[in-house]
Design an enzyme around this catalytic site. Structure first.
Site, PDB file in Angstrom:
ATOM      1  N   SER A  33     112.921  87.131  43.257  1.00 15.12           N
ATOM      2  CA  SER A  33     112.226  88.268  44.402  1.00 15.12           C
ATOM      3  C   SER A  33     112.678  88.158  45.526  1.00 15.12           C
ATOM      4  CB  SER A  33     110.813  88.074  44.126  1.00 15.12           C
ATOM      5  OG  SER A  33     109.950  89.084  45.007  1.00 15.12           O
ATOM      6  N   CYS A 115     105.159  83.839  37.144  1.00 15.12           N
ATOM      7  CA  CYS A 115     104.995  83.838  38.760  1.00 15.12           C
ATOM      8  C   CYS A 115     103.784  83.178  39.351  1.00 15.12           C
ATOM      9  CB  CYS A 115     105.284  85.310  39.476  1.00 15.12           C
ATOM     10  SG  CYS A 115     104.987  85.322  41.037  1.00 15.12           S
ATOM     11  N   ASP A 217     115.747  73.534  37.620  1.00  9.72           N
ATOM     12  CA  ASP A 217     116.455  72.443  38.244  1.00  9.72           C
ATOM     13  C   ASP A 217     118.233  72.524  37.833  1.00  9.72           C
ATOM     14  OD1 ASP A 217     114.310  71.417  39.686  1.00  9.72           O
ATOM     15  OD2 ASP A 217     113.938  69.872  38.430  1.00  9.72           O
ATOM     16  N   SER A 239     118.575  79.275  38.979  1.00  7.92           N
ATOM     17  CA  SER A 239     117.670  79.924  40.127  1.00  7.92           C
ATOM     18  C   SER A 239     117.999  79.521  41.617  1.00  7.92           C
ATOM     19  CB  SER A 239     116.313  79.763  39.562  1.00  7.92           C
ATOM     20  OG  SER A 239     115.937  80.128  38.429  1.00  7.92           O
TER      21      SER A 239
HETATM   22  C1  LIG Z   1     112.978  82.711  46.065  1.00  9.94           C
HETATM   23  C2  LIG Z   1     112.280  82.941  44.546  1.00  9.94           C
HETATM   24  C3  LIG Z   1     112.076  84.031  44.072  1.00  9.94           C
HETATM   25  C4  LIG Z   1     111.940  84.061  42.746  1.00  9.94           C
HETATM   26  N1  LIG Z   1     111.420  85.374  42.151  1.00  9.94           N
HETATM   27  C5  LIG Z   1     111.261  85.314  40.861  1.00  9.94           C
HETATM   28  C6  LIG Z   1     111.015  86.604  40.137  1.00  9.94           C
HETATM   29  O1  LIG Z   1     110.977  87.720  40.640  1.00  9.94           O
HETATM   30  N2  LIG Z   1     110.880  86.324  38.579  1.00  9.94           N
HETATM   31  C7  LIG Z   1     110.793  85.494  38.034  1.00  9.94           C
HETATM   32  O2  LIG Z   1     110.783  85.484  36.887  1.00  9.94           O
HETATM   33  N3  LIG Z   1     110.954  84.273  38.530  1.00  9.94           N
HETATM   34  C8  LIG Z   1     111.144  84.208  39.997  1.00  9.94           C
HETATM   35  N4  LIG Z   1     111.360  83.064  40.516  1.00  9.94           N
HETATM   36  C9  LIG Z   1     111.481  81.769  39.764  1.00  9.94           C
HETATM   37  C10 LIG Z   1     112.784  81.276  39.271  1.00  9.94           C
HETATM   38  O3  LIG Z   1     113.423  82.614  38.414  1.00  9.94           O
HETATM   39  C11 LIG Z   1     112.890  79.987  38.545  1.00  9.94           C
HETATM   40  O4  LIG Z   1     112.017  80.143  37.343  1.00  9.94           O
HETATM   41  C12 LIG Z   1     112.474  78.768  39.612  1.00  9.94           C
HETATM   42  O5  LIG Z   1     112.902  78.843  40.860  1.00  9.94           O
HETATM   43  C13 LIG Z   1     112.708  77.610  38.695  1.00  9.94           C
HETATM   44  O6  LIG Z   1     114.285  77.414  38.625  1.00  9.94           O
HETATM   45  P1  LIG Z   1     115.179  76.604  39.679  1.00  9.94           P
HETATM   46  O7  LIG Z   1     114.269  74.962  39.665  1.00  9.94           O
HETATM   47  O8  LIG Z   1     116.252  76.257  39.129  1.00  9.94           O
HETATM   48  O9  LIG Z   1     114.788  76.930  41.041  1.00  9.94           O
HETATM   49  C14 LIG Z   1     111.549  82.916  41.906  1.00  9.94           C
HETATM   50  C15 LIG Z   1     111.920  81.625  42.556  1.00  9.94           C
HETATM   51  C16 LIG Z   1     112.358  81.623  43.937  1.00  9.94           C
HETATM   52  C17 LIG Z   1     112.530  80.250  44.502  1.00  9.94           C
END
Ligand SMILES: Cc1cc2nc3c(=O)[nH]c(=O)nc-3n(C[C@H](O)[C@H](O)[C@H](O)COP(=O)(O)O)c2cc1C
Length: 350
Positions: A33, A115, A217, A239
């Site tokens: 988002s 979320c 991660d 992500s």
């Molecule tokens: C800024 C931000 C916005 C996010 N927006 C969404 C979203 O719109 N939909 C969703 O399913 N997850 C959203 N997430 C979660 C990520 O898609 C992901 O599941 C989460 O960050 C874990 O992965 P990571 O540890 O690699 O960051 C968001 C995460 C962040 C940090």
């Protein structure tokens, strides 16, 4: 240094089948988002042309009440494969939103059940659906009935450590008609803290027949390979590792396909990319794009002398020109810096 076992490579070079949609990459760009708009996705796709990308999450209730399609749902006709992500707790609104998303060009519909944000969970959406599996099932069933494209779910492992429900929940989503599930290996209570618990993703993979995508991660090629090896997942979703780094999905994809590492971008290449991102956001969204660009710019400005100062300045930009001037100045300093290093090396060599 990480190596890809021949069996893992063989498994990962076949297409990812999401229902009847075949995706030629096992690395996905997550929905983020405020980040994964059309402009950002274009940059990611330049390096990962075959990867599945996701829009930012779109509220089905909002969509029900507005006449005009929101910009976050806009999809470039050339960008495929693309998934539009929806959130809400009302199955009827979700079905209606899904039909609109397909009209916009979505290849799949993804349902946000992860979320953690209070504003969303209080209204029964996002990760609160982990606590209301019957509502979650009804949403998937109604959306599946409403559209001809595959429906997928993105969720977490549970609400908190006392309620890690993912094994039962994922099976229910599969039985309700979901064609793929992405599991972020954290609970809702964890937010984005602590480690993603990939071991739970491995357990989900053992009990489902639809593809399981591992999320959480994945910040590097090494992490992606370790996660795929540990979990047996069908793919990985990047992500936060892509914030200010739209190269990551492409780097992992390239490694999985060839067993070789791409050379990482230099600080100058990253800054050139930041400039392009800024200019494109300005063209696409005007002043709002500049406000949004501030955070992106600070994410790009990392890993070189003077980056801290540049970040502070970029976080305050009021116009595209101001941002471009700051980035150009930083690039010029880096170029000069490299010349000095080369001269020194030359001096030493002589
Ligand atoms: C800024 C931000 C916005 C996010 N927006 C969404 C979203 O719109 N939909 C969703 O399913 N997850 C959203 N997430 C979660 C990520 O898609 C992901 O599941 C989460 O960050 C874990 O992965 P990571 O540890 O690699 O960051 C968001 C995460 C962040 C940090």
């Amino acid at each position: 240094m990480v190596t890809l076992s021949p069996s893992l490579q063989a498994r990962l070079t076949t297409p990812l089948l999401i229902g009847n949609v075949a995706v030629k990459s096992r690395v996905l760009q997550s929905p983020l988002s405020g980040v994964t708009d059309l402009v950002f996705r274009r940059l990611v796709r330049r390096y990962a042309p075959e990867s599945m990308m996701y829009t930012e999450m779109v509220s089905a209730t909002e969509l029900h009440h507005v006449k005009q399609m929101p910009k976050i749902m806009e999809v470039d006709p050339n960008e495929r494969p693309i998934s539009i992500q929806l959130f809400d707790c009302r199955p009827d609104f979700m079905a209606e939103a899904a039909r609109k998303a397909v009209e916009e060009g979505a290849d799949t519909i993804d349902i946000n059940m992860g979320c953690p944000v209070n504003k969303i969970t209080k209204k029964g959406g996002g990760s609160s659906l982990l606590r209301q599996p019957k509502v979650a099932e009804a949403i998937v069933q109604e959306v599946v009935k409403a559209v001809h494209v595959p429906v997928t779910v993105k969720t977490r492992i549970g609400w908190n450590d006392e309620e890690i429900v993912i094994l039962d929940f994922a099976k229910r989503m599969q039985d309700a008609g979901a064609q793929m599930i992405t599991v972020h290996g954290r609970t809702r209570a964890q937010g984005y803290n602590g480690n993603a618990r990939w071991e739970w993703i491995g357990r989900v993979k053992e009990v489902l027949s639809i593809p399981v995508i591992a999320n959480g991660d994945i910040f590097s090629v090494e992490a992606a390979v370790q996660c795929l090896q540990q979990t047996g997942a069908d793919g990985v979703m990047c992500s936060r590792g892509t914030l200010g780094y739209p190269f990551l999905v492409g780097e992992i994809d390239y490694f999985l396909k060839t067993g070789e590492n791409l050379a990482p971008p230099t600080p100058i290449q990253r800054l050139e990319c930041a400039k392009e991102h800024l200019q494109a956001l300005w063209e696409y969204k005007g002043d709002r794009g500049i406000r949004q660009a501030r955070k992106h710019m600070t994410w790009y400005a990392k890993g070189f002398v003077g980056a801290g100062q540049l970040r502070a300045e970029l976080s305050l930009i009021e116009s595209v020109q101001q941002g471009v001037d700051l980035i150009d100045r930083a690039i010029a300093q880096l170029v000069n810096g490299y010349e000095i290093i080369e001269e020194n090396q030359l001096a030493i060599a002589q």
